[in-house]
Design a protein around this motif. Structure first.
Motif, PDB file in Angstrom:
ATOM      1  N   VAL A  45      17.455  86.395  40.717  1.00 28.91           N
ATOM      2  CA  VAL A  45      18.191  85.380  39.886  1.00 28.91           C
ATOM      3  C   VAL A  45      19.367  85.921  39.140  1.00 28.91           C
ATOM      4  O   VAL A  45      20.430  84.976  38.932  1.00 28.91           O
ATOM      5  CB  VAL A  45      16.855  84.955  38.804  1.00 28.91           C
ATOM      6  CG1 VAL A  45      17.705  83.820  37.765  1.00 28.91           C
ATOM      7  CG2 VAL A  45      15.965  83.970  39.567  1.00 28.91           C
ATOM      8  N   LEU A  46      19.387  87.140  38.598  1.00 31.26           N
ATOM      9  CA  LEU A  46      20.459  87.788  38.046  1.00 31.26           C
ATOM     10  C   LEU A  46      21.795  87.799  38.808  1.00 31.26           C
ATOM     11  O   LEU A  46      22.895  87.359  38.331  1.00 31.26           O
ATOM     12  CB  LEU A  46      20.029  89.084  37.622  1.00 31.26           C
ATOM     13  CG  LEU A  46      21.073  90.331  37.160  1.00 31.26           C
ATOM     14  CD1 LEU A  46      21.640  89.490  35.606  1.00 31.26           C
ATOM     15  CD2 LEU A  46      20.462  91.456  36.779  1.00 31.26           C
ATOM     16  N   THR A  47      21.734  87.915  40.059  1.00 29.94           N
ATOM     17  CA  THR A  47      22.770  88.181  41.092  1.00 29.94           C
ATOM     18  C   THR A  47      23.429  86.835  41.130  1.00 29.94           C
ATOM     19  O   THR A  47      24.607  86.800  41.006  1.00 29.94           O
ATOM     20  CB  THR A  47      22.272  88.535  42.389  1.00 29.94           C
ATOM     21  OG1 THR A  47      21.739  89.901  42.217  1.00 29.94           O
ATOM     22  CG2 THR A  47      23.347  88.575  43.476  1.00 29.94           C
ATOM     23  N   ALA A  48      22.422  85.584  41.307  1.00 26.17           N
ATOM     24  CA  ALA A  48      22.903  84.523  41.326  1.00 26.17           C
ATOM     25  C   ALA A  48      23.717  84.110  40.034  1.00 26.17           C
ATOM     26  O   ALA A  48      24.723  83.359  40.056  1.00 26.17           O
ATOM     27  CB  ALA A  48      21.879  83.424  41.770  1.00 26.17           C
ATOM     28  N   ALA A  49      23.266  84.344  38.854  1.00 27.93           N
ATOM     29  CA  ALA A  49      23.672  84.054  37.677  1.00 27.93           C
ATOM     30  C   ALA A  49      25.180  84.591  37.367  1.00 27.93           C
ATOM     31  O   ALA A  49      26.197  84.069  37.009  1.00 27.93           O
ATOM     32  CB  ALA A  49      22.790  84.417  36.550  1.00 27.93           C
ATOM     33  N   ARG A  50      25.370  86.017  37.763  1.00 30.38           N
ATOM     34  CA  ARG A  50      26.486  86.713  37.949  1.00 30.38           C
ATOM     35  C   ARG A  50      27.542  85.952  38.692  1.00 30.38           C
ATOM     36  O   ARG A  50      28.527  85.648  38.413  1.00 30.38           O
ATOM     37  CB  ARG A  50      26.334  88.081  38.383  1.00 30.38           C
ATOM     38  CG  ARG A  50      25.504  88.828  37.124  1.00 30.38           C
ATOM     39  CD  ARG A  50      25.241  90.263  37.705  1.00 30.38           C
ATOM     40  NE  ARG A  50      24.699  91.229  36.574  1.00 30.38           N
ATOM     41  CZ  ARG A  50      24.126  92.295  36.476  1.00 30.38           C
ATOM     42  NH1 ARG A  50      23.929  92.756  37.784  1.00 30.38           N
ATOM     43  NH2 ARG A  50      23.637  92.878  35.410  1.00 30.38           N
ATOM     44  N   GLU A  51      27.082  85.527  39.998  1.00 24.34           N
ATOM     45  CA  GLU A  51      28.191  85.001  40.840  1.00 24.34           C
ATOM     46  C   GLU A  51      28.439  83.645  40.169  1.00 24.34           C
ATOM     47  O   GLU A  51      29.725  83.018  40.624  1.00 24.34           O
ATOM     48  CB  GLU A  51      27.531  84.730  42.216  1.00 24.34           C
ATOM     49  CG  GLU A  51      27.256  86.441  42.882  1.00 24.34           C
ATOM     50  CD  GLU A  51      26.758  86.255  44.038  1.00 24.34           C
ATOM     51  OE1 GLU A  51      26.266  85.181  44.585  1.00 24.34           O
ATOM     52  OE2 GLU A  51      26.625  87.434  44.781  1.00 24.34           O
ATOM     53  N   TRP A 197      25.139  75.053  40.215  1.00 25.70           N
ATOM     54  CA  TRP A 197      25.694  74.903  38.955  1.00 25.70           C
ATOM     55  C   TRP A 197      27.219  75.644  38.739  1.00 25.70           C
ATOM     56  O   TRP A 197      27.945  75.090  38.223  1.00 25.70           O
ATOM     57  CB  TRP A 197      24.650  75.238  37.904  1.00 25.70           C
ATOM     58  CG  TRP A 197      25.525  75.436  36.356  1.00 25.70           C
ATOM     59  CD1 TRP A 197      25.234  74.493  35.632  1.00 25.70           C
ATOM     60  CD2 TRP A 197      25.965  76.654  35.750  1.00 25.70           C
ATOM     61  NE1 TRP A 197      25.996  74.711  34.552  1.00 25.70           N
ATOM     62  CE2 TRP A 197      26.454  76.094  34.502  1.00 25.70           C
ATOM     63  CE3 TRP A 197      26.314  77.527  36.468  1.00 25.70           C
ATOM     64  CZ2 TRP A 197      26.888  76.985  33.802  1.00 25.70           C
ATOM     65  CZ3 TRP A 197      27.036  78.574  35.319  1.00 25.70           C
ATOM     66  CH2 TRP A 197      27.274  78.231  34.271  1.00 25.70           C
ATOM     67  N   GLY A 198      27.086  76.953  39.480  1.00 29.19           N
ATOM     68  CA  GLY A 198      28.175  77.686  39.352  1.00 29.19           C
ATOM     69  C   GLY A 198      29.549  76.923  40.424  1.00 29.19           C
ATOM     70  O   GLY A 198      30.609  76.905  39.850  1.00 29.19           O
ATOM     71  N   LYS A 199      28.771  76.430  41.325  1.00 27.54           N
ATOM     72  CA  LYS A 199      30.092  75.619  42.005  1.00 27.54           C
ATOM     73  C   LYS A 199      30.508  74.516  41.425  1.00 27.54           C
ATOM     74  O   LYS A 199      31.928  74.292  41.313  1.00 27.54           O
ATOM     75  CB  LYS A 199      29.381  75.285  43.349  1.00 27.54           C
ATOM     76  CG  LYS A 199      30.466  74.783  44.376  1.00 27.54           C
ATOM     77  CD  LYS A 199      29.694  74.240  45.687  1.00 27.54           C
ATOM     78  CE  LYS A 199      30.520  73.243  46.575  1.00 27.54           C
ATOM     79  NZ  LYS A 199      30.039  73.019  47.812  1.00 27.54           N
ATOM     80  N   ALA A 200      29.722  73.769  40.461  1.00 35.80           N
ATOM     81  CA  ALA A 200      30.207  72.569  39.861  1.00 35.80           C
ATOM     82  C   ALA A 200      30.925  72.936  38.772  1.00 35.80           C
ATOM     83  O   ALA A 200      32.096  72.388  38.385  1.00 35.80           O
ATOM     84  CB  ALA A 200      28.892  71.712  39.423  1.00 35.80           C
ATOM     85  N   ARG A 202      32.938  75.808  38.412  1.00 41.46           N
ATOM     86  CA  ARG A 202      34.234  76.314  39.081  1.00 41.46           C
ATOM     87  C   ARG A 202      34.933  74.974  39.475  1.00 41.46           C
ATOM     88  O   ARG A 202      36.241  75.051  39.343  1.00 41.46           O
ATOM     89  CB  ARG A 202      34.197  77.181  40.295  1.00 41.46           C
ATOM     90  CG  ARG A 202      33.417  78.613  39.796  1.00 41.46           C
ATOM     91  CD  ARG A 202      33.625  79.536  41.107  1.00 41.46           C
ATOM     92  NE  ARG A 202      32.588  79.033  42.235  1.00 41.46           N
ATOM     93  CZ  ARG A 202      31.436  79.632  42.221  1.00 41.46           C
ATOM     94  NH1 ARG A 202      30.916  80.246  41.238  1.00 41.46           N
ATOM     95  NH2 ARG A 202      30.515  79.012  43.187  1.00 41.46           N
ATOM     96  N   ALA A 203      34.471  73.904  40.053  1.00 40.33           N
ATOM     97  CA  ALA A 203      35.322  72.795  40.393  1.00 40.33           C
ATOM     98  C   ALA A 203      35.805  71.899  39.306  1.00 40.33           C
ATOM     99  O   ALA A 203      36.876  71.439  39.253  1.00 40.33           O
ATOM    100  CB  ALA A 203      34.325  71.655  41.122  1.00 40.33           C
ATOM    101  N   SER A 204      35.315  72.059  37.972  1.00 42.99           N
ATOM    102  CA  SER A 204      35.548  71.353  36.970  1.00 42.99           C
ATOM    103  C   SER A 204      36.751  72.215  35.943  1.00 42.99           C
ATOM    104  O   SER A 204      37.217  71.754  35.075  1.00 42.99           O
ATOM    105  CB  SER A 204      34.466  71.301  35.892  1.00 42.99           C
ATOM    106  OG  SER A 204      33.918  72.420  35.538  1.00 42.99           O
ATOM    107  N   VAL A 205      36.997  73.340  36.301  1.00 42.33           N
ATOM    108  CA  VAL A 205      37.975  74.208  35.577  1.00 42.33           C
ATOM    109  C   VAL A 205      39.302  73.612  36.199  1.00 42.33           C
ATOM    110  O   VAL A 205      39.665  73.653  37.173  1.00 42.33           O
ATOM    111  CB  VAL A 205      37.821  75.592  35.973  1.00 42.33           C
ATOM    112  CG1 VAL A 205      38.921  76.550  35.375  1.00 42.33           C
ATOM    113  CG2 VAL A 205      36.491  76.192  35.339  1.00 42.33           C
TER     114      VAL A 205
END
Length: 205
Positions: A45-51, A197-200, A202-205
């Motif tokens: 989970v930590l690795t996923a959160a960082r990425e 969540w991370g993909k969304a 990045r797409a919103s930036v």
């Protein structure tokens, strides 16, 4: 009000509660492999959160060597623990924080008690706390209760916690699920949700 069942509501943060080397000295009859499995779940989970670019917050319970800040902690089953200067207070090697992540110290079980965690979370505009660590029935449970009472959504990694005993572990997981039904989760469920969540994000930036 309709009960919130989504696992990530608003902005999330990952909170690792006392991922300290002392877990390998844990009571409760856990086999070494079970301890390692819980650490592995936290690492996933930590690795996923960082990425994903998610805020990551670490807590350590540390007590002064003069033992003046235990309060009532030694009135029950617990012995002297987490003394400064002990190797057991250090964060596990596989879960070491990196630059840009937040580290905090506490003198009590809850990560909210006597700390600036609530200020930090509000500064980060966090609504959902993804949590794991040690022990389920002590620091994780009490932190989850305070998070709930401060109106955060709690998501507890059932495979990323261990209790002072297996019975206490399960009882606390049940109690936290009673507070928020959607709090029950694990690394297999959360990793893809964090990635999405991370993909969304990045797409919103």
């Amino acid at each position: 009000m309709e009960k919130e069942s989504r696992k990530i509501v608003g902005n999330p943060a990952l909170l690792l509660v006392d991922p300290q080397k002392g877990i390998h000295k844990a009571p409760g009859g856990y086999a070494e492999g079970e301890v390692d499995a819980s650490i592995h779940a936290l690492k996933l989970v930590l690795t996923a959160a960082r990425e994903a670019g998610m805020p990551v917050i670490f807590f350590q319970e540390i007590h002064r060597k003069e033992m003046v800040d235990y309060g009532r902690e030694l009135d029950g089953t617990e012995n002297i623990h987490c003394l400064e200067g002990s190797e057991y207070i250090d964060i596990l090697e596989s879960l070491q924080p990196i630059d840009g992540e937040f580290t905090n110290m506490k003198r009590r079980y809850s990560c909210f008690f006597g700390t600036d965690l609530d200020i930090l979370l509000r500064g980060l505009n966090v609504q959902t706390l993804i949590m794991g660590g040690y022990y389920t029935d002590v620091c994780v449970h009490y932190t989850a209760v305070d998070a709930h009472q401060n109106d955060y959504y709690i998501r507890v990694l059932h495979d990323g916690c261990l209790g002072s005993s297996q019975a206490a572990h399960q009882a606390s997981l049940n109690a936290m699920t009673y507070l928020q039904h959607a709090s029950k989760t694990d690394s297999a469920e959360m990793v893809p949700l964090i990635e999405a969540w991370g993909k969304a994000r990045r797409a919103s930036v």
